[in-house]
Design a protein around this motif. Structure first.
Motif, short mmCIF file in Angstrom:
data_model
loop_
_atom_site.label_atom_id
_atom_site.label_comp_id
_atom_site.label_asym_id
_atom_site.label_seq_id
_atom_site.Cartn_x
_atom_site.Cartn_y
_atom_site.Cartn_z
N ILE A 1 -46.38 -54.79 -17.22
CA ILE A 1 -46.43 -54.43 -15.81
C ILE A 1 -46.02 -55.64 -14.98
CG2 ILE A 1 -47.89 -53.53 -13.96
CD1 ILE A 1 -49.81 -52.54 -16.23
N ARG A 2 -44.99 -55.45 -14.13
CA ARG A 2 -44.46 -56.56 -13.34
C ARG A 2 -44.34 -56.14 -11.87
NH1 ARG A 2 -39.66 -59.23 -17.14
NH2 ARG A 2 -40.99 -59.68 -18.95
N PRO A 3 -45.20 -56.63 -11.02
CA PRO A 3 -45.08 -56.33 -9.58
C PRO A 3 -44.05 -57.25 -8.93
CG PRO A 3 -47.34 -56.94 -10.23
CD PRO A 3 -46.43 -57.36 -11.33
N THR B 1 -43.52 -51.87 -8.50
CA THR B 1 -44.29 -52.18 -9.70
C THR B 1 -43.56 -51.57 -10.88
OG1 THR B 1 -46.35 -52.12 -8.43
CG2 THR B 1 -46.53 -52.12 -10.83
N ILE B 2 -43.15 -52.43 -11.80
CA ILE B 2 -42.32 -52.00 -12.92
C ILE B 2 -43.19 -51.84 -14.17
CG2 ILE B 2 -40.38 -52.66 -14.41
CD1 ILE B 2 -39.25 -54.19 -11.96
N PHE B 3 -43.13 -50.66 -14.76
CA PHE B 3 -43.85 -50.37 -15.99
C PHE B 3 -42.84 -50.27 -17.13
CE2 PHE B 3 -47.21 -49.52 -13.13
CZ PHE B 3 -48.39 -49.52 -13.85
N LEU C 1 -40.45 -46.82 -14.12
CA LEU C 1 -40.90 -46.65 -15.51
C LEU C 1 -39.70 -46.64 -16.44
CD1 LEU C 1 -43.03 -45.88 -17.67
CD2 LEU C 1 -42.89 -43.52 -16.84
N LEU C 2 -39.70 -47.55 -17.44
CA LEU C 2 -38.52 -47.73 -18.27
C LEU C 2 -38.88 -48.01 -19.73
CD1 LEU C 2 -38.58 -50.04 -15.75
CD2 LEU C 2 -36.14 -49.95 -16.13
N TYR D 1 -34.43 -51.87 -21.18
CA TYR D 1 -34.05 -51.73 -19.77
C TYR D 1 -35.11 -52.37 -18.86
CZ TYR D 1 -31.41 -47.97 -22.04
OH TYR D 1 -30.63 -47.23 -22.90
N GLY D 2 -36.37 -52.23 -19.25
CA GLY D 2 -37.43 -52.82 -18.46
C GLY D 2 -37.35 -54.33 -18.41
N ASP D 3 -36.98 -54.93 -19.52
CA ASP D 3 -36.81 -56.38 -19.58
C ASP D 3 -35.71 -56.82 -18.62
OD1 ASP D 3 -36.94 -59.02 -20.31
OD2 ASP D 3 -36.34 -58.72 -22.39
N ILE D 4 -34.59 -56.15 -18.66
CA ILE D 4 -33.44 -56.53 -17.84
C ILE D 4 -33.68 -56.24 -16.36
CG2 ILE D 4 -31.00 -56.05 -17.39
CD1 ILE D 4 -30.78 -55.39 -20.44
#
Length: 293
Positions: free
Chosen positions: A40-42, A53-55, A164-165, A169-172
């Motif tokens: 989780i990255r806000p 907020t990225i999940f 939500l990824l 993709y979430g890392d990038i």
């Protein structure tokens, strides 16, 4: 495993051909061993209307087998992508639950299901099944490349809330997103599982900065924001809010000191002392912020 909550410092994973041992990422290994399935990255930039907020699914996808790809011949190499129903369902439920509890109205699903139809298609299908349990939350879909483009669209990016990824993709996308806040040195991350939780800066150990003699100018904001997320996770929401607000004042409002990563900016120590000075002020509120639940 004797400690259920961890604040972890940055590490660097060697890449093939750089002369260092070809070992698996310590982060990936810990995420899998402790089953820390949610990253989780806000990301917040108030004056640009950014509050994301990225999940990121944290144990499957393209990182599932880490360094265990296969060199079939000198001319053919194969890696693997893994998606399971359970793995997708639990990260989706966490993202939608977070959105509802914190007053967000939209969850954006990001894949390349138009091309990677099996694993990304399954991820998308499971997320939509979970979304049906949250009729009060709007769900939309984006391809990963278009999402990367729309994050720099000043009008469109204000619409994103919870993203939500799958893992890669979430890392990038989360690293790209951090640039709007000031770079990867400014963003913290939570790695959440059923039993354990690990909080960390989203960047590595900045080997290049050390090699160039710039280690004193590293930005401490990322690990400090991770610490705020840790405080929220263990129930100290008021203290988490106070630290977060102090960082916001230093980074977005007053900006008396600016970390540039070079000698023309503040040192890590100077910025850290600035944050500690601000956090002690009576006017720094400790109200109800975004809870990491």
């Amino acid at each position: 495993k004797s400690c259920h909550v961890i604040l972890k410092g940055p590490t660097t994973t060697p890449q093939k051909g750089d002369g260092r041992p070809n070992i698996e990422s310590a982060n990936v290994a810990m995420r899998k061993e402790l089953d820390l399935f949610a990253n989780i990255r806000p990301i917040k930039v108030p004056d640009q209307g950014i509050n994301w907020t990225i999940f990121r699914e944290n144990t499957e996808g393209a990182y599932a087998v880490g360094s265990q790809g296969i060199n079939i011949t000198e001319e053919l190499a194969v890696d693997f992508t893994v998606t399971t129903y359970q793995g997708t369902e639990r990260i989706a439920e966490l993202a939608y639950d977070f959105a509802r509890k914190n007053g967000f109205k939209k969850v954006s699903l990001v894949t390349k299901a138009n091309v990677i139809k099996t694993t990304d298609g399954n991820f998308l299908e499971v997320c939509h099944k979970v979304a049906k349990k949250y009729p009060d939350i709007i769900t939309d879909e984006w391809y990963a490349d278009i999402m990367a483009a729309k994050l720099i669209d000043e009008k469109r990016r204000r619409d994103f809330q919870v993203i939500l990824l799958p893992n890669l993709y979430g890392d990038i996308i989360s690293d790209e997103a951090a640039e709007f806040q000031g770079g990867v040195g400014t963003a913290g991350a939570a790695n959440i599982g059923r039993e354990y939780a690990m909080f960390e800066a989203i960047h590595g150990s900045a080997v290049r900065m050390i090699e160039e003699g710039r280690g004193d100018y590293a930005d401490p904001s990322s690990i400090l924001r991770a610490a705020a997320m840790l405080l929220s996770h263990i129930g100290y929401q008021e203290k988490a809010d106070r630290l977060t607000k102090a960082l916001d004042i230093c980074s977005f409002e007053e900006k008396r000191l600016v970390v540039t990563g070079r000698s023309n900016g503040a040192t890590c120590r100077e910025f850290g002392e600035y944050v500690m000075e601000v956090i002690k002020r009576d006017e720094v509120p400790s109200g109800a912020g975004t809870a990491l639940k």
